[in-house]
Motif scaffolding. Structure first.
Motif, PDB file in Angstrom:
ATOM      1  N   GLY A  20       0.801  -1.216   0.000  1.00 50.75           N
ATOM      2  CA  GLY A  20       0.000   0.000   0.000  1.00 50.75           C
ATOM      3  C   GLY A  20       0.833   1.264   0.000  1.00 50.75           C
ATOM      4  O   GLY A  20       0.410   2.301  -0.537  1.00 50.75           O
ATOM      5  N   MET A  21       2.032   1.196   0.585  1.00 48.86           N
ATOM      6  CA  MET A  21       2.894   2.374   0.604  1.00 48.86           C
ATOM      7  C   MET A  21       3.351   2.768  -0.790  1.00 48.86           C
ATOM      8  O   MET A  21       3.768   3.909  -1.016  1.00 48.86           O
ATOM      9  N   TYR A  23       1.549   3.433  -3.130  1.00 53.06           N
ATOM     10  CA  TYR A  23       0.665   4.526  -3.554  1.00 53.06           C
ATOM     11  C   TYR A  23       1.218   5.873  -3.104  1.00 53.06           C
ATOM     12  O   TYR A  23       1.252   6.839  -3.880  1.00 53.06           O
ATOM     13  N   TRP A  94      -6.167   4.249  -2.540  1.00 50.70           N
ATOM     14  CA  TRP A  94      -6.182   2.794  -2.459  1.00 50.70           C
ATOM     15  C   TRP A  94      -5.073   2.246  -1.560  1.00 50.70           C
ATOM     16  O   TRP A  94      -5.156   1.112  -1.079  1.00 50.70           O
ATOM     17  N   GLY A  95      -4.053   3.037  -1.295  1.00 50.64           N
ATOM     18  CA  GLY A  95      -2.977   2.567  -0.427  1.00 50.64           C
ATOM     19  C   GLY A  95      -3.452   2.220   0.972  1.00 50.64           C
ATOM     20  O   GLY A  95      -2.966   1.267   1.596  1.00 50.64           O
ATOM     21  N   TRP A  96      -4.433   2.999   1.471  1.00 53.45           N
ATOM     22  CA  TRP A  96      -4.958   2.726   2.812  1.00 53.45           C
ATOM     23  C   TRP A  96      -5.672   1.378   2.876  1.00 53.45           C
ATOM     24  O   TRP A  96      -5.770   0.774   3.954  1.00 53.45           O
TER      25      TRP A  96
END
Length: 256
Positions: A20-21, A23, A94-96
């Motif tokens: 996710g990071m 993003y 979307w990373g979260w």
């Protein structure tokens, strides 16, 4: 088992969060996401064999079908909660959707390390395999067996779980039924995860009633598949205990 499972959960959470990071770091290289997914998958592979072993250590063969059916509901509950959690934060990026579930996985790994008792002997209880042979044992027989075990000269607390030796990979393959049931699980999981990952995409890209559902709504609707998995798993486990026909029950539910 406790350390192995904790290590797998924490490692899985870290690499899911790193995915996710990508993003926020504005990484657009395919290899980064591929490597993160592969390493996360390696860590996640520690979960299934570990938790099945722990359940087997605690409950032996007593109503194993029903117990495993109730326990296996965690898969569907996790899929549902994970999908809903990821969909709820999708509007923020979307990373979260990866960072928050990954954080929960790592937190769960810490809790497992602190509180999981992998063997009954670790907390002073007798081994479950000594207490009962099958689900048809009468309550009075269980009491007699329990009293017999308690009257033995050894103390179960003096037999640490660290001294136990598990079977090797080759030895496990030689156990009757392992390979057929492994193949059965492989194909059933293939279908299940096809629905899990493909169904939200299908719902969001297919016109339904003249309208397209949003990505968030598609994720929420796809969880209904797992609701059926919770009920079906418990029913299948109960039937396998009642009929004492594990293979027949498994085959019937797969073909249906």
């Amino acid at each position: 088992l406790r350390l192995f499972l904790s290590f797998g959960m924490i490692g899985s959470g870290i690499f899911v969060a790193l995915f996710g990071m990508g993003y926020f770091w504005e990484i657009h290289a395919f290899w980064f996401f591929l490597v993160m997914q592969m390493i996360a998958g390696l860590f996640q592979a520690t979960g299934w064999p570990s938790v099945v072993a722990v359940i087997g250590n605690w409950f032996g063969k007593r109503k194993r079908g029903l117990i495993m059916g109730i326990w296996n509901a965690h898969t569907s509950v996790g899929n549902i909660s994970g999908s809903l959690l990821a969909a709820s934060v999708l509007d923020y990026g979307w990373g979260w959707s990866f960072i928050i579930p990954g954080s929960f996985i790592s937190l769960g790994g810490i809790l497992v390390y602190l509180f999981l008792a992998a063997y009954p002997e670790d907390v002073g209880y007798p081994c479950s395999h000594d207490l009962v042979g099958n689900q048809e044992t009468r309550p009075q027989d269980l009491e007699i067996q329990s009293q017999s075990i308690e009257s033995r000269t050894y103390d179960v607390r003096r037999v640490p779980s660290a001294t136990k030796r598990g079977v090797g990979l080759f030895e496990a393959f030689l156990i009757p039924g392992v390979v057929p049931f492994a193949l059965c699980l492989f194909f059933s999981k293939l279908v299940a995860y096809t629905f899990l990952y493909w169904l939200p995409f299908y719902l969001s890209q297919t016109e339904i009633g003249g309208e397209y559902v949003s990505v968030k709504s598609a994720g929420n609707l796809s969880t209904l598949f797992d609701v059926g998995g919770i009920v079906g798993g418990i029913i299948a486990g109960h039937l396998s205990d009642k009929l004492n026909a594990r293979a027949t029950t498994a085959a019937t539910f797969i073909f249906c």
